[in-house]
Design a protein around this motif. Sequence first.
Motif, mmCIF file in Angstrom:
data_model
loop_
_atom_site.group_PDB
_atom_site.id
_atom_site.type_symbol
_atom_site.label_atom_id
_atom_site.label_comp_id
_atom_site.label_asym_id
_atom_site.label_seq_id
_atom_site.Cartn_x
_atom_site.Cartn_y
_atom_site.Cartn_z
ATOM 1 N N LYS A 1 0.713 -1.195 -0.109
ATOM 2 C CA LYS A 1 -0.111 0.071 -0.159
ATOM 3 C C LYS A 1 0.751 1.514 0.228
ATOM 4 O O LYS A 1 0.529 2.111 -0.688
ATOM 5 C CB LYS A 1 -0.984 -0.022 1.218
ATOM 6 C CG LYS A 1 -2.108 -1.038 1.075
ATOM 7 C CD LYS A 1 -3.068 -1.080 2.275
ATOM 8 C CE LYS A 1 -4.174 -1.885 2.219
ATOM 9 N NZ LYS A 1 -5.089 -1.960 3.132
ATOM 10 N N ALA B 1 0.756 4.216 -2.525
ATOM 11 C CA ALA B 1 0.644 5.521 -2.203
ATOM 12 C C ALA B 1 1.774 6.488 -3.044
ATOM 13 O O ALA B 1 1.655 7.412 -3.456
ATOM 14 C CB ALA B 1 0.598 5.772 -0.658
ATOM 15 N N HIS C 1 -4.777 10.059 1.804
ATOM 16 C CA HIS C 1 -4.616 9.057 2.840
ATOM 17 C C HIS C 1 -4.623 9.667 4.237
ATOM 18 O O HIS C 1 -4.029 10.883 4.560
ATOM 19 C CB HIS C 1 -3.307 8.624 2.680
ATOM 20 C CG HIS C 1 -3.124 7.545 1.605
ATOM 21 N ND1 HIS C 1 -3.800 6.676 1.274
ATOM 22 C CD2 HIS C 1 -2.391 8.113 0.337
ATOM 23 C CE1 HIS C 1 -3.532 6.310 -0.096
ATOM 24 N NE2 HIS C 1 -2.806 7.019 -0.669
ATOM 25 N N GLN D 1 1.281 5.603 4.984
ATOM 26 C CA GLN D 1 0.691 5.827 3.490
ATOM 27 C C GLN D 1 0.741 7.317 3.226
ATOM 28 O O GLN D 1 0.949 7.595 1.955
ATOM 29 C CB GLN D 1 -0.800 5.493 3.214
ATOM 30 C CG GLN D 1 -0.937 3.759 3.401
ATOM 31 C CD GLN D 1 -2.163 3.202 3.217
ATOM 32 O OE1 GLN D 1 -3.189 4.167 3.074
ATOM 33 N NE2 GLN D 1 -2.227 2.006 3.162
ATOM 34 N N ARG D 2 0.429 8.145 4.146
ATOM 35 C CA ARG D 2 0.438 9.690 3.960
ATOM 36 C C ARG D 2 1.658 10.165 3.479
ATOM 37 O O ARG D 2 2.133 10.966 2.681
ATOM 38 C CB ARG D 2 -0.235 10.332 5.239
ATOM 39 C CG ARG D 2 -0.280 11.783 4.768
ATOM 40 C CD ARG D 2 -1.153 12.509 5.908
ATOM 41 N NE ARG D 2 -1.101 13.966 5.638
ATOM 42 C CZ ARG D 2 -1.826 14.515 4.958
ATOM 43 N NH1 ARG D 2 -2.712 13.904 4.211
ATOM 44 N NH2 ARG D 2 -2.076 15.891 4.817
ATOM 45 N N TRP E 1 2.848 8.874 0.290
ATOM 46 C CA TRP E 1 2.223 9.584 -0.766
ATOM 47 C C TRP E 1 3.066 11.123 -0.685
ATOM 48 O O TRP E 1 3.383 11.492 -2.083
ATOM 49 C CB TRP E 1 0.779 9.925 -0.637
ATOM 50 C CG TRP E 1 0.210 10.705 -1.630
ATOM 51 C CD1 TRP E 1 -0.592 9.806 -2.513
ATOM 52 C CD2 TRP E 1 -0.126 11.997 -1.785
ATOM 53 N NE1 TRP E 1 -1.473 10.850 -3.346
ATOM 54 C CE2 TRP E 1 -0.931 11.928 -3.081
ATOM 55 C CE3 TRP E 1 0.316 13.157 -1.349
ATOM 56 C CZ2 TRP E 1 -1.429 13.400 -3.636
ATOM 57 C CZ3 TRP E 1 -0.101 14.415 -1.874
ATOM 58 C CH2 TRP E 1 -0.720 14.389 -3.054
#
Length: 69
Positions: free
Chosen positions: A8, A12, A31, A36-37, A40
């Motif tokens: 994931k 991202a 996210h 994940q944020r 990203w």
Amino acid sequence: MKRQKRDKSERAYAKGYQTGLTGRANDNCPHDEMNQRQAWLNGWRDGWSDHVEGYTGVSGIHKMNHHTL
């Protein structure tokens, strides 16, 4: 044989890279989960940097393939 899904965080990063490469703002991050944020945003930073340096279109294909594999 089942196809293995990518991590994931890797997905991202790839989506963030594509967003940055197109010149869109980093406040578009979808996210909420911290890992994940962060992935990203890291991808967005790399994509934004490539966007500013002019690696779009044909000149950026080699970089985009590297980031989205």
